[in-house]
Enzyme design. Structure first.
Site, short mmCIF file in Angstrom:
data_model
loop_
_atom_site.label_atom_id
_atom_site.label_comp_id
_atom_site.label_asym_id
_atom_site.label_seq_id
_atom_site.Cartn_x
_atom_site.Cartn_y
_atom_site.Cartn_z
N LYS A 36 0.85 -1.20 0.00
CA LYS A 36 0.00 0.00 0.00
C LYS A 36 0.89 1.25 0.00
CE LYS A 36 -0.45 -0.18 5.02
NZ LYS A 36 -1.20 0.26 6.16
N ARG A 134 -9.59 0.35 15.28
CA ARG A 134 -9.60 0.91 13.93
C ARG A 134 -10.66 0.10 13.19
NH1 ARG A 134 -3.85 1.35 10.77
NH2 ARG A 134 -4.39 -0.76 10.19
N TYR A 263 16.94 29.87 5.56
CA TYR A 263 15.87 30.64 6.22
C TYR A 263 16.12 30.78 7.72
CZ TYR A 263 13.02 30.16 2.00
OH TYR A 263 12.54 30.23 0.72
N MET A 311 11.95 24.11 0.49
CA MET A 311 10.97 23.28 -0.22
C MET A 311 11.63 22.42 -1.32
SD MET A 311 7.54 24.59 -2.15
CE MET A 311 7.02 25.62 -0.81
C1 PLP Z 1 -3.71 -4.28 8.26
C2 PLP Z 1 -2.23 -4.17 8.09
N1 PLP Z 1 -1.50 -5.31 8.03
C3 PLP Z 1 -0.17 -5.29 7.87
C4 PLP Z 1 0.52 -4.09 7.78
C5 PLP Z 1 2.01 -4.13 7.60
O1 PLP Z 1 2.66 -3.64 8.72
P1 PLP Z 1 4.25 -3.62 8.79
O2 PLP Z 1 4.69 -2.65 7.76
O3 PLP Z 1 4.54 -3.17 10.17
O4 PLP Z 1 4.70 -5.00 8.49
C6 PLP Z 1 -0.19 -2.89 7.85
C7 PLP Z 1 0.54 -1.63 7.80
O5 PLP Z 1 0.24 -0.62 8.35
C8 PLP Z 1 -1.61 -2.93 8.02
O6 PLP Z 1 -2.32 -1.81 8.07
#
Ligand code: PLP
Length: 370
Positions: A36, A134, A263, A311
């Protein structure tokens, strides 16, 4: 033409070696590689492509759109979407053979409606919240969840999972509580005559800390990219950073002692020195607070960042060393003689390596190295 600007060198050989070492550590289990947020800033397509043909590999993304990008790039492996379900993308998700997460009774209702209406819906994993607060069913809802799934046996449930809040911590008591709760809910599901092809709870912290949480599938993100999930977890798997974040020197000038740089004029040269301008800024993912203690590495030597990063550029105090314009400095990662762990920067500026890696964007060019 060589474009001048920040570069994220992506070392695919290290990625494959990390994968190999993680697999050796967790044994013969399915791996769900988390790509992701554009593969934690490394480039999801390049990362997925490099390991897609390894045995027993699936991918996880957060958003439906991220899964579509992987499919369009020709990735055929299973892809699990972590986010809430949205009705409008269920049909394309089925078509693209994506796997979705059901984390509320509303999600199950949508899946059920679509299944009844069209005769199909994507395969799905149910997610229980065991302490992250969550996404996920409440543990107290388990009877309703399993009751409904039992009644609707044709719904294509494939897995059950949960997510740790602190598996990377030194104190694992909370993670153990979560794990016990997860084991309990899995057992309840099995007692309710449901079978789960995949049972999973581990992330990188659990890979290092909680072998009891491996079940038959292990999710792994940051460790795959060669980075520790925290400084408290024992690094009992050998990994190397997959990304080297570098910036090119575009100007170098000799200045006198007492010259203020950048800056706010918070940096003043102590003696006559060479100040280099590096074309990489916080708009590209350079960690802006990393200047009070911050440094870059050049030909194996550390040089102090001079003043506040801007930046698009930042300055480096090279003393009497005179690099060439066009030479690159290493901001973090490991390349040639240079090594700066991103974990160190994260710790010193009070953030996480996750935030720094996924913050690599803007004009940064990703260059894959095999
Ligand atoms: C549901 C879920 N599983 C697994 C992971 C992977 O976590 P990590 O990068 O700590 O292995 C994440 C990452 O945030 C996650 O949201």
């Amino acid at each position: 033409m060589n474009i001048i600007g920040p570069k994220a060198y992506i070392h695919l050989n290290r990625l494959r070696q990390n994968l190999f070492n993680i697999r050796k550590h967790i044994g013969n289990r399915h791996l769900l590689c988390v790509v992701k947020a554009d593969g934690y800033g490394h480039g999801a397509k390049a990362i997925a492509d490099a390991i897609a043909s390894e045995p027993c590999i699936s991918f996880a993304v957060f958003a439906f759109e991220e899964a579509v990008i992987l499919r369009k790039a020709g990735i055929r492996n299973e892809i699990l979407i972590f986010s809430r379900i949205q009705k409008h993308w269920l049909e394309p998700a089925s078509r693209l053979n994506l796997v979705v997460s059901a984390s509320s009774m509303d999600d199950l209702k949508i899946l059920q409606d679509v299944h009844e209406l069209t005769g199909r819906c994507p395969r799905f994993h149910i997610k229980f919240d065991t302490g992250m607060t969550r996404l996920g069913f409440d543990l107290a809802e388990s009877d309703s969840v399993f009751g409904l799934l039992n009644e609707k046996k044709s719904l294509p449930i494939e897995g059950i999972y949960s997510h740790f809040a602190s598996s990377e911590d030194g104190d694992l008591s909370y993670a153990h509580n979560q794990l016990n709760a997860f084991k309990q809910v899995v057992k309840e599901g099995q007692n309710a005559d449901l079978s789960f092809q995949y049972i999973h709870c581990s992330n990188s912290g659990a890979v290092l800390n909680l072998s009891d949480a491996y079940f038959n599938l292990v999710r792994v993100g940051i460790l795959l990219y060669g980075v520790a999930p925290s400084h408290e977890a024992p690094m009992n798997v050998n990994v190397d950073p997959v990304m080297s974040f570098c910036g090119p020197i575009v100007n170098i000038r000799r200045v006198q002692a007492g010259t203020k740089v950048s800056y706010g004029g918070v940096y003043t040269t102590k003696k006559d020195t060479n100040i280099a301008v590096v074309q990489t800024g916080f708009a590209d993912g350079f960690p802006r607070p990393w200047y009070e203690q911050g440094f870059v590495s050049y030909k194996g030597v550390e040089f102090k960042i001079a003043g506040r990063p801007c930046m698009d550029q930042f300055m480096v105090d090279f003393g009497d060393v005179a690099p060439e314009e066009g030479d690159e400095v290493l901001i973090f990662g490991k390349r040639n003689l240079d090594k700066i762990p991103v974990e160190r920067i994260a710790r010193e500026i009070g953030t996480t390596a996750y935030a720094l890696l996924t913050g690599i964007h803007g004009r940064t060019e990703h260059i894959t190295l095999s």
